[in-house]
Design an enzyme around this catalytic site. Structure first.
Site, PDB file in Angstrom:
ATOM      1  N   LYS A 297       0.842  -1.214   0.000  1.00  0.00           N
ATOM      2  CA  LYS A 297       0.000   0.000   0.000  1.00  0.00           C
ATOM      3  C   LYS A 297       0.875   1.261   0.000  1.00  0.00           C
ATOM      4  O   LYS A 297       0.639   2.191  -0.773  1.00  0.00           O
ATOM      5  CB  LYS A 297      -0.933   0.016   1.228  1.00  0.00           C
ATOM      6  CG  LYS A 297      -1.860  -1.190   1.313  1.00  0.00           C
ATOM      7  CD  LYS A 297      -2.781  -1.136   2.516  1.00  0.00           C
ATOM      8  CE  LYS A 297      -2.090  -1.232   3.859  1.00  0.00           C
ATOM      9  NZ  LYS A 297      -1.371  -2.489   4.119  1.00  0.00           N
TER      10      LYS A 297
ATOM     11  N   ARG B 123     -10.037   0.746   8.050  1.00  0.00           N
ATOM     12  CA  ARG B 123      -9.545  -0.585   8.394  1.00  0.00           C
ATOM     13  C   ARG B 123     -10.565  -1.377   9.186  1.00  0.00           C
ATOM     14  O   ARG B 123     -10.303  -2.517   9.573  1.00  0.00           O
ATOM     15  CB  ARG B 123      -8.318  -0.399   9.281  1.00  0.00           C
ATOM     16  CG  ARG B 123      -7.047  -1.018   8.791  1.00  0.00           C
ATOM     17  CD  ARG B 123      -6.009  -0.636   9.820  1.00  0.00           C
ATOM     18  NE  ARG B 123      -4.789  -1.337   9.645  1.00  0.00           N
ATOM     19  CZ  ARG B 123      -3.758  -0.839   8.972  1.00  0.00           C
ATOM     20  NH1 ARG B 123      -3.824   0.321   8.399  1.00  0.00           N
ATOM     21  NH2 ARG B 123      -2.648  -1.545   8.907  1.00  0.00           N
TER      22      ARG B 123
ATOM     23  N   ARG C  46      11.814  -5.408   4.883  1.00  0.00           N
ATOM     24  CA  ARG C  46      11.535  -3.984   4.618  1.00  0.00           C
ATOM     25  C   ARG C  46      12.453  -3.043   5.407  1.00  0.00           C
ATOM     26  O   ARG C  46      12.731  -3.264   6.577  1.00  0.00           O
ATOM     27  CB  ARG C  46      10.081  -3.674   4.967  1.00  0.00           C
ATOM     28  CG  ARG C  46       9.767  -2.196   4.809  1.00  0.00           C
ATOM     29  CD  ARG C  46       8.317  -1.913   4.842  1.00  0.00           C
ATOM     30  NE  ARG C  46       7.692  -2.332   6.088  1.00  0.00           N
ATOM     31  CZ  ARG C  46       6.398  -2.216   6.307  1.00  0.00           C
ATOM     32  NH1 ARG C  46       5.612  -1.740   5.381  1.00  0.00           N
ATOM     33  NH2 ARG C  46       5.891  -2.601   7.456  1.00  0.00           N
TER      34      ARG C  46
ATOM     35  N   ARG D 121      11.100  -0.956  10.913  1.00  0.00           N
ATOM     36  CA  ARG D 121       9.971  -0.593  11.774  1.00  0.00           C
ATOM     37  C   ARG D 121       9.862  -1.518  12.979  1.00  0.00           C
ATOM     38  O   ARG D 121      10.054  -2.722  12.861  1.00  0.00           O
ATOM     39  CB  ARG D 121       8.668  -0.649  10.957  1.00  0.00           C
ATOM     40  CG  ARG D 121       8.288   0.705  10.404  1.00  0.00           C
ATOM     41  CD  ARG D 121       7.187   0.643   9.405  1.00  0.00           C
ATOM     42  NE  ARG D 121       5.982  -0.049   9.856  1.00  0.00           N
ATOM     43  CZ  ARG D 121       4.866  -0.119   9.134  1.00  0.00           C
ATOM     44  NH1 ARG D 121       4.812   0.454   7.952  1.00  0.00           N
ATOM     45  NH2 ARG D 121       3.816  -0.771   9.576  1.00  0.00           N
TER      46      ARG D 121
ATOM     47  N   ARG E  71      -0.513  -8.785  13.237  1.00  0.00           N
ATOM     48  CA  ARG E  71      -1.086  -7.821  12.289  1.00  0.00           C
ATOM     49  C   ARG E  71      -1.859  -8.554  11.185  1.00  0.00           C
ATOM     50  O   ARG E  71      -2.914  -8.107  10.745  1.00  0.00           O
ATOM     51  CB  ARG E  71       0.031  -6.957  11.690  1.00  0.00           C
ATOM     52  CG  ARG E  71       0.534  -5.899  12.668  1.00  0.00           C
ATOM     53  CD  ARG E  71       1.887  -5.356  12.278  1.00  0.00           C
ATOM     54  NE  ARG E  71       1.910  -4.713  10.993  1.00  0.00           N
ATOM     55  CZ  ARG E  71       3.014  -4.549  10.264  1.00  0.00           C
ATOM     56  NH1 ARG E  71       4.180  -4.995  10.689  1.00  0.00           N
ATOM     57  NH2 ARG E  71       2.949  -3.942   9.108  1.00  0.00           N
TER      58      ARG E  71
END
Ligand code: AP5
Length: 225
Positions: free
Chosen positions: A27, A103, A142, A175, A186
């Site tokens: 996203k 969400r 990431r 992160r 998540r």
């Protein structure tokens, strides 16, 4: 699922979009391309929360308690925060891409109300879809820029110099919520609470399902098709 080659001419590009999908589906990567190429304003609820955390505001301190455990920040504060962003008069001109909001079905209903007040509608809700194993692989590699927000991946999109952003030379970071146990939570929360949002939009004609497993350019072309 639609796919277009990256060099195929696009139809009239959408100006008001929602990107929905599991953590790590891409996203943020798509929002950045839509901003760069179409000039859309990107509104990422996750990014806004991370900024509040960095600034050590009351909202940031509260959000951190949920984000660090992979849980959703409560609807009330999230809706208020995003509604404020959408009321910015510049948004009408620029168009927007919502990344990570709504969400929950409650947030989707609240968004409908805000857009009704603003006399705007959504051009498109894009559900980005990839197999779960790809999600885990994307999130575990990431790396992001501390300053400009550029997103990298240790294997698929490494920076030219390790630990340094190609665009602005700032340090890169991993992160907090990309730890394996938080990633699992998540993903669980996505299927339990956010997947119904896709069903909510499936009842309208604005939903487009996009296979996001073929690299950023193909995914971008499919969104703009
Ligand atoms: P948020 O920041 O929204 O996180 P997320 O939804 O979990 O999504 P991510 O940012 O992790 O992934 P992404 O889909 O943007 O993927 P990316 O482009 O980075 O939210 C964080 C937290 O804030 C939530 O857990 C929650 O606690 C809270 N929160 C946020 N919004 C909320 C709300 N509305 N209500 C309540 N709480 C809220 O890509 C991932 C990697 O894959 C990158 O390395 C990238 O290079 C690579 N990649 C991307 N696309 C491709 C592609 N097409 N091909 C190959 N590699 C790709």
């Amino acid at each position: 699922m639609s796919q277009l080659p990256a060099d195929q001419p696009h139809a009239i590009p959408p100006r008001r979009l929602v990107l929905v999908g599991p953590p790590g589906v891409g996203k943020g990567t798509m929002s950045a391309l839509l901003k760069e190429r179409l000039g859309l304003r990107t509104l990422s609820s996750g990014e806004i929360f991370r900024h509040e955390i960095e600034m050590q505001t009351d909202l940031g301190r509260m959000a951190k308690r949920y984000i660090d455990h992979g849980e959703l920040v409560p609807n009330g504060v999230t809706i208020e925060m995003m509604s404020k962003q959408l009321h910015d008069p510049q948004i009408k001109q620029s168009g927007f891409v919502l990344d990570g909001f709504p969400r929950t079905v409650k947030q989707a209903e609240a968004l409908d109300e805000v857009l009704f007040e603003l006399e705007q509608g959504l051009d498109k809700v894009v559900s980005l879809e990839v197999p779960q194993e790809v999600i885990v692989q994307r999130l575990t590699g990431r790396i992001g820029c501390t300053k400009c927000g550029e997103i990298y991946h240790s294997k698929n999109k490494p920076p030219k110099r390790e630990g340094v952003c190609d665009r602005c030379n700032s340090p890169l970071f991993v992160r907090e919520d990309d730890r394996p146990e938080t990633i699992r939570e998540r993903i669980r929360v996505f299927w339990e609470t956010t997947a119904p949002v896709i069903e909510y939009y499936a009842k309208t004609s604005t939903l487009q399902r996009v296979d996001a497993s073929h690299g950023p350019e193909n995914t971008y072309a499919a969104i703009c098709s």
